[in-house]
Enzyme design. Structure first.
Site: not given
Length: 371
Positions: A92, A342
């Site tokens: 990703e 995150c």
């Protein structure tokens, strides 16, 4: 016929050697690098300042190949997450636009071996290192999609952070050449202050880094004492906090890319590492290290044993550190509606399962929503 060489696996210096071996002038490498990265070109036929004979030769022995986008998800806040196809797997890449910059978060491995307990990528386990072309190719593909600012209205990439899936310092053989291409004026020409490598603390590799490249440094610390860090960042059992901070200070003493300061990343976990006593301990750990501290609200993922810290606990933690004189920011959560925040990058294995479930529910693949 031997396998074609992917020119994205080569730095400009390596490409100059490649052209020498072809019996060509080394300056051809400068031209190729410009075509690939300045102009986003992957078709030799379109490289008009290279003669046809050489173009035909290149087609026989070389290729320009970046990861393809398997899935694109766009957040309501402008964040874009791409699942990039690397072989038969996916990693990703996340594009994060802000008022004055746009940051690309790039992956370095398929999965991660470090098993940090609060990170969804770690739950996938480790599969393999990415190649140079699979790393720099994420930047190339994202740049290609974003396109010309005047046409698309999307801010061009100004910063790259090696904070995606994986531990970059466990793949230095490929991460460092990819960062060299990011810095190369013939390629992306990014300032070394705008390329950041993040590590959870692979001390021997961090000690070698200054001999290889000078870029900005971020440390994924997440705990102020060894007992707690052993539990949530297990590499600490091998390289404890003192060993890590000593290594950081050695890096800062020779680096020109950090303005003399390291960025300390600290994910806040409710009633685990976010108490006032933890803030005091963290201040003590960092008292001899020039740094700025980035507090990161934890982003939930399914079956995780943690909860997100309340705003009041985050504020108290920040204020306690600021009273010691530290510069402390709280990261604004971006892209959490598409699991691009995150600690949420999990790649093909987890995302594919979640997308399939949503497809059944809604009849289409949509942005992943926190469960």
């Amino acid at each position: 016929m031997s396998e074609k060489i992917n020119l994205m696996d080569l730095t400009r210096q390596q490409m100059r050697e490649f052209f020498k071996e072809l019996g060509e002038k080394p300056f051809r490498a400068d031209q190729l690098v410009k075509w690939i990265y300045h102009f986003g070109e992957d078709n030799f036929d379109n490289m008009t300042n290279i003669n046809k004979k050489l173009r035909e030769k290149l087609k026989q022995v070389a290729e320009i190949k970046a990861p393809e986008v398997a899935v694109e998800q766009r957040s309501s806040d402008g964040t874009i997450k791409w699942a990039m196809q690397v072989g038969d797997q996916q990693v990703e890449t996340v594009y994060i636009p802000e008022a004055d910059r746009a940051t690309l978060c790039v992956s370095s491995q398929v999965g991660c071996a470090l098993a940090c307990t609060f990170c969804s990528t770690a739950q996938q386990g480790f599969n393999r290192n990415l190649t140079v072309s699979e790393i720099i190719g994420q930047v190339w593909r994202a740049s290609k999609i974003i396109g010309n600012f005047g046409v698309t209205g999307i801010r061009p990439i100004t910063n790259v952070v090696m904070m995606g899936m994986g531990e970059p310092l466990l793949n230095m053989a490929n991460v460092v050449p990819a960062m060299e291409i990011m810095l190369d004026d013939f390629a992306y020409g990014l300032s070394k202050r705008r390329v950041t490598i993040s590590t959870s603390g692979v001390v021997p590799a961090l000690d070698k880094l200054p001999e290889m490249i000078d870029v900005a440094l971020a440390i994924s610390l997440h705990a102020p004492n060894d007992e707690l860090r052993d539990e949530i960042v297990p590499i600490n059992k091998k390289y404890n906090i003192k060993m890590l901070m000593d290594s950081v200070n050695r890096y800062l003493s020779v680096s020109n890319a950090n303005h003399g300061k390291v960025t300390i990343e600290y994910v806040l976990l409710d009633h685990v590492n976010d108490g006032t006593e933890h803030a005091h301990q963290l201040a003590d750990v960092l008292k001899n290290t020039p740094c700025k501290i980035n507090l990161i609200p934890w982003n939930p993922f399914p079956e995780a044993p943690y909860a997100k810290s309340s705003n009041s606990r985050v504020d108290r933690f920040q204020k306690t550190l600021m009273e010691y004189g530290f510069t402390v920011t709280v990261r604004k959560t971006r892209g959490d509606d598409i699991d691009a925040a995150c600690g949420q990058l999990a790649g093909d294995v987890i995302d594919r399962t979640k997308r399939t479930a949503q497809k059944k529910q809604f009849g289409q693949v949509i942005g992943v929503v926190n469960q």
